[in-house]
Design a protein around this motif. Structure first.
Motif, PDB file in Angstrom:
ATOM      1  N   LEU A 163     -29.213  28.531   8.644  1.00 57.32           N
ATOM      2  CA  LEU A 163     -28.077  28.512   9.568  1.00 57.32           C
ATOM      3  C   LEU A 163     -26.776  28.741   8.811  1.00 57.32           C
ATOM      4  N   SER A 164     -25.903  29.519   9.407  1.00 57.86           N
ATOM      5  CA  SER A 164     -24.581  29.735   8.823  1.00 57.86           C
ATOM      6  C   SER A 164     -23.738  28.483   9.039  1.00 57.86           C
ATOM      7  N   PRO A 165     -22.604  28.358   8.305  1.00 53.90           N
ATOM      8  CA  PRO A 165     -21.737  27.192   8.517  1.00 53.90           C
ATOM      9  C   PRO A 165     -21.318  27.027   9.975  1.00 53.90           C
ATOM     10  N   LEU A 166     -20.995  28.113  10.657  1.00 52.27           N
ATOM     11  CA  LEU A 166     -20.590  28.018  12.065  1.00 52.27           C
ATOM     12  C   LEU A 166     -21.744  27.536  12.936  1.00 52.27           C
ATOM     13  N   GLN A 167     -22.945  27.993  12.643  1.00 51.32           N
ATOM     14  CA  GLN A 167     -24.113  27.542  13.404  1.00 51.32           C
ATOM     15  C   GLN A 167     -24.405  26.070  13.136  1.00 51.32           C
ATOM     16  N   MET A 168     -24.201  25.642  11.896  1.00 54.33           N
ATOM     17  CA  MET A 168     -24.405  24.234  11.577  1.00 54.33           C
ATOM     18  C   MET A 168     -23.387  23.355  12.305  1.00 54.33           C
ATOM     19  N   ILE A 169     -22.147  23.840  12.353  1.00 59.08           N
ATOM     20  CA  ILE A 169     -21.118  23.086  13.082  1.00 59.08           C
ATOM     21  C   ILE A 169     -21.500  22.954  14.544  1.00 59.08           C
ATOM     22  N   ARG A 170     -21.942  24.054  15.129  1.00 61.98           N
ATOM     23  CA  ARG A 170     -22.248  24.070  16.564  1.00 61.98           C
ATOM     24  C   ARG A 170     -23.496  23.262  16.910  1.00 61.98           C
ATOM     25  N   HIS A 171     -24.541  23.355  16.094  1.00 55.47           N
ATOM     26  CA  HIS A 171     -25.837  22.770  16.471  1.00 55.47           C
ATOM     27  C   HIS A 171     -26.144  21.422  15.810  1.00 55.47           C
ATOM     28  N   VAL A 172     -25.440  21.114  14.720  1.00 54.26           N
ATOM     29  CA  VAL A 172     -25.745  19.871  13.998  1.00 54.26           C
ATOM     30  C   VAL A 172     -24.528  18.951  13.908  1.00 54.26           C
ATOM     31  N   THR A 173     -23.463  19.470  13.309  1.00 51.54           N
ATOM     32  CA  THR A 173     -22.310  18.613  13.005  1.00 51.54           C
ATOM     33  C   THR A 173     -21.632  18.079  14.256  1.00 51.54           C
ATOM     34  N   LEU A 174     -21.260  18.966  15.178  1.00 50.17           N
ATOM     35  CA  LEU A 174     -20.520  18.511  16.357  1.00 50.17           C
ATOM     36  C   LEU A 174     -21.354  17.661  17.314  1.00 50.17           C
ATOM     37  N   PRO A 175     -22.556  18.071  17.702  1.00 52.96           N
ATOM     38  CA  PRO A 175     -23.306  17.240  18.658  1.00 52.96           C
ATOM     39  C   PRO A 175     -23.535  15.808  18.184  1.00 52.96           C
ATOM     40  N   GLN A 176     -23.854  15.639  16.912  1.00 52.20           N
ATOM     41  CA  GLN A 176     -24.146  14.297  16.417  1.00 52.20           C
ATOM     42  C   GLN A 176     -22.897  13.584  15.895  1.00 52.20           C
ATOM     43  N   GLY A 177     -22.052  14.336  15.200  1.00 52.67           N
ATOM     44  CA  GLY A 177     -20.867  13.721  14.618  1.00 52.67           C
ATOM     45  C   GLY A 177     -19.893  13.209  15.655  1.00 52.67           C
ATOM     46  N   LEU A 178     -19.709  13.959  16.747  1.00 52.55           N
ATOM     47  CA  LEU A 178     -18.752  13.540  17.770  1.00 52.55           C
ATOM     48  C   LEU A 178     -19.193  12.258  18.453  1.00 52.55           C
ATOM     49  N   THR A 179     -20.476  12.151  18.756  1.00 52.97           N
ATOM     50  CA  THR A 179     -20.947  10.929  19.419  1.00 52.97           C
ATOM     51  C   THR A 179     -20.791   9.706  18.515  1.00 52.97           C
ATOM     52  N   ARG A 180     -21.007   9.898  17.222  1.00 48.83           N
ATOM     53  CA  ARG A 180     -20.867   8.782  16.284  1.00 48.83           C
ATOM     54  C   ARG A 180     -19.397   8.439  16.039  1.00 48.83           C
ATOM     55  N   SER A 181     -18.507   9.354  16.372  1.00 47.15           N
ATOM     56  CA  SER A 181     -17.077   9.136  16.140  1.00 47.15           C
ATOM     57  C   SER A 181     -16.379   8.426  17.290  1.00 47.15           C
ATOM     58  N   VAL A 182     -17.049   8.307  18.422  1.00 50.36           N
ATOM     59  CA  VAL A 182     -16.396   7.793  19.632  1.00 50.36           C
ATOM     60  C   VAL A 182     -15.693   6.451  19.437  1.00 50.36           C
ATOM     61  N   PRO A 183     -16.331   5.433  18.829  1.00 47.25           N
ATOM     62  CA  PRO A 183     -15.632   4.138  18.689  1.00 47.25           C
ATOM     63  C   PRO A 183     -14.317   4.248  17.905  1.00 47.25           C
ATOM     64  N   ALA A 184     -14.338   4.961  16.791  1.00 49.95           N
ATOM     65  CA  ALA A 184     -13.125   5.092  15.976  1.00 49.95           C
ATOM     66  C   ALA A 184     -12.071   5.937  16.679  1.00 49.95           C
ATOM     67  N   VAL A 185     -12.494   6.998  17.342  1.00 49.60           N
ATOM     68  CA  VAL A 185     -11.552   7.847  18.078  1.00 49.60           C
ATOM     69  C   VAL A 185     -10.903   7.055  19.212  1.00 49.60           C
ATOM     70  N   ALA A 186     -11.688   6.238  19.903  1.00 53.15           N
ATOM     71  CA  ALA A 186     -11.158   5.406  20.985  1.00 53.15           C
ATOM     72  C   ALA A 186     -10.128   4.412  20.458  1.00 53.15           C
ATOM     73  N   ALA A 187     -10.424   3.781  19.340  1.00 56.14           N
ATOM     74  CA  ALA A 187      -9.477   2.825  18.737  1.00 56.14           C
ATOM     75  C   ALA A 187      -8.181   3.522  18.343  1.00 56.14           C
ATOM     76  N   ASN A 188      -8.304   4.733  17.807  1.00 57.53           N
ATOM     77  CA  ASN A 188      -7.112   5.484  17.413  1.00 57.53           C
ATOM     78  C   ASN A 188      -6.284   5.898  18.626  1.00 57.53           C
ATOM     79  N   ALA A 189      -6.945   6.228  19.721  1.00 67.02           N
ATOM     80  CA  ALA A 189      -6.221   6.614  20.933  1.00 67.02           C
ATOM     81  C   ALA A 189      -5.364   5.453  21.439  1.00 67.02           C
ATOM     82  N   ILE A 190      -5.926   4.255  21.452  1.00 63.92           N
ATOM     83  CA  ILE A 190      -5.170   3.079  21.876  1.00 63.92           C
ATOM     84  C   ILE A 190      -4.018   2.806  20.915  1.00 63.92           C
ATOM     85  N   PHE A 191      -4.283   2.957  19.626  1.00 63.85           N
ATOM     86  CA  PHE A 191      -3.237   2.772  18.609  1.00 63.85           C
ATOM     87  C   PHE A 191      -2.075   3.736  18.834  1.00 63.85           C
ATOM     88  N   LEU A 192      -2.372   4.984  19.152  1.00 58.88           N
ATOM     89  CA  LEU A 192      -1.319   5.986  19.349  1.00 58.88           C
ATOM     90  C   LEU A 192      -0.483   5.691  20.589  1.00 58.88           C
TER      91      LEU A 192
END
Length: 219
Positions: free
Chosen positions: A125-154
Motif C-alpha cells: 500500500l502507498s502512504p495515501l492508501q495506508m492513511i485511507r485504509h489503516v491510519t484514519l479509520p482506526q486512529g480517529l476512533t482512538r482519538s475521540v476522547p482526547a479530541v473531545a477534551a480539547n474541544a471543551i478546552f477550546l
C-alpha cells in the motif's frame, strides 16, 4: 439579586452568546482540520514539513493564548497587517487548538497495532492508501476522547478574547459590571451562559465517546 437587572441585560448576553458559539464552532472546526493535517505530516515523517510542524506545535503549546492574541492584534499592524478582533480570535484559537489536536490524533495513531501497519506495507500500500485504509479509520476512533477534551478546552479559552475587546460573554459581563456594579447578576448570567454551552457539549461528546468505544472495542 435583581431579576429586573438580569432581564435588562438579556439582549446583550444573547448577542454575546451567539458570537461565542460562532467563534467556538469555527475555532474547533479549524483546529481539528489543521491538527489532523499536522498529525499526519508528523506520523509519516514528511521531510522538512515534519520538523516545521513539530516546531509549530511545541511553540504554540508552550505559549499562552493571551500572548498569541496580543501578537496577532497588536504586533501584526506594525508590519502592515491589520486584522479585526474577531479574525485574530479565530486565528489564535485555531492555531492553539491545532497544536493540541495534533497531539490527540498522534496519540490515536500510536494505538494502531504494529502488525496492521506492517501488513499494509507488506501488501504494497502507498502512504495515501495506508492513511485511507489503516491510519484514519482506526486512529480517529482512538482519538475521540482526547479530541473531545480539547474541544471543551477550546470553548473555555474563548473567555480570553476579552483582552482584544471581542464582545463575547466574558467581555460583555465585564463591561456591564464596570458600568452598573451589579456583580452578582452579571456573573450569574455568565456562569449560566457557559453552562448552557458546555454541559450539552460535554454530554454529547461523552455519548459519542462511549458509542465509539463500543464500536471499536466491542463493549
Amino acid at each position: 439579586m435583581s431579576w429586573q437587572v438580569i432581564q435588562q441585560a438579556l439582549p446583550l448576553f444573547r448577542k454575546a452568546f451567539v458570537l461565542t458559539l460562532e467563534l467556538s464552532a469555527i475555532g474547533v472546526a479549524l483546529a481539528t482540520i489543521l491538527g489532523l493535517a499536522i498529525a499526519l505530516v508528523r506520523e509519516y515523517r514528511v521531510p522538512v514539513a515534519s520538523q516545521v510542524c513539530a516546531t509549530f506545535e511545541e511553540l504554540l503549546r508552550n505559549t499562552p493564548l493571551l500572548i498569541q492574541l496580543f501578537f496577532l492584534y497588536y504586533g501584526f499592524p506594525s508590519i502592515g497587517i491589520k486584522l479585526s478582533a474577531q479574525a485574530c480570535a479565530i486565528i489564535g484559537i485555531s492555531l492553539l487548538g491545532a497544536a493540541y489536536m495534533s497531539g490527540a490524533f498522534r496519540g490515536g495513531f500510536s494505538g494502531i497495532p504494529t502488525i496492521q501497519v506492517e501488513s499494509a506495507k507488506a501488501l504494497g500500500l502507498s502512504p495515501l492508501q495506508m492513511i485511507r485504509h489503516v491510519t484514519l479509520p482506526q486512529g480517529l476512533t482512538r482519538s475521540v476522547p482526547a479530541v473531545a477534551a480539547n474541544a471543551i478546552f477550546l470553548v473555555k479559552e474563548t473567555s480570553v478574547f476579552t483582552v482584544i475587546a471581542v464582545p463575547e460573554l466574558t467581555n460583555t459581563a465585564r463591561d456591564l459590571i464596570g458600568m452598573y456594579y451589579r456583580t452578582d447578576e452579571y456573573l450569574l448570567m455568565l456562569v449560566v451562559a457557559y453552562a448552557i454551552i458546555l454541559i450539552p457539549l460535554s454530554v454529547m461528546l461523552t455519548l459519542l465517546e462511549r458509542r465509539v468505544r463500543r464500536g471499536t472495542f466491542g463493549d
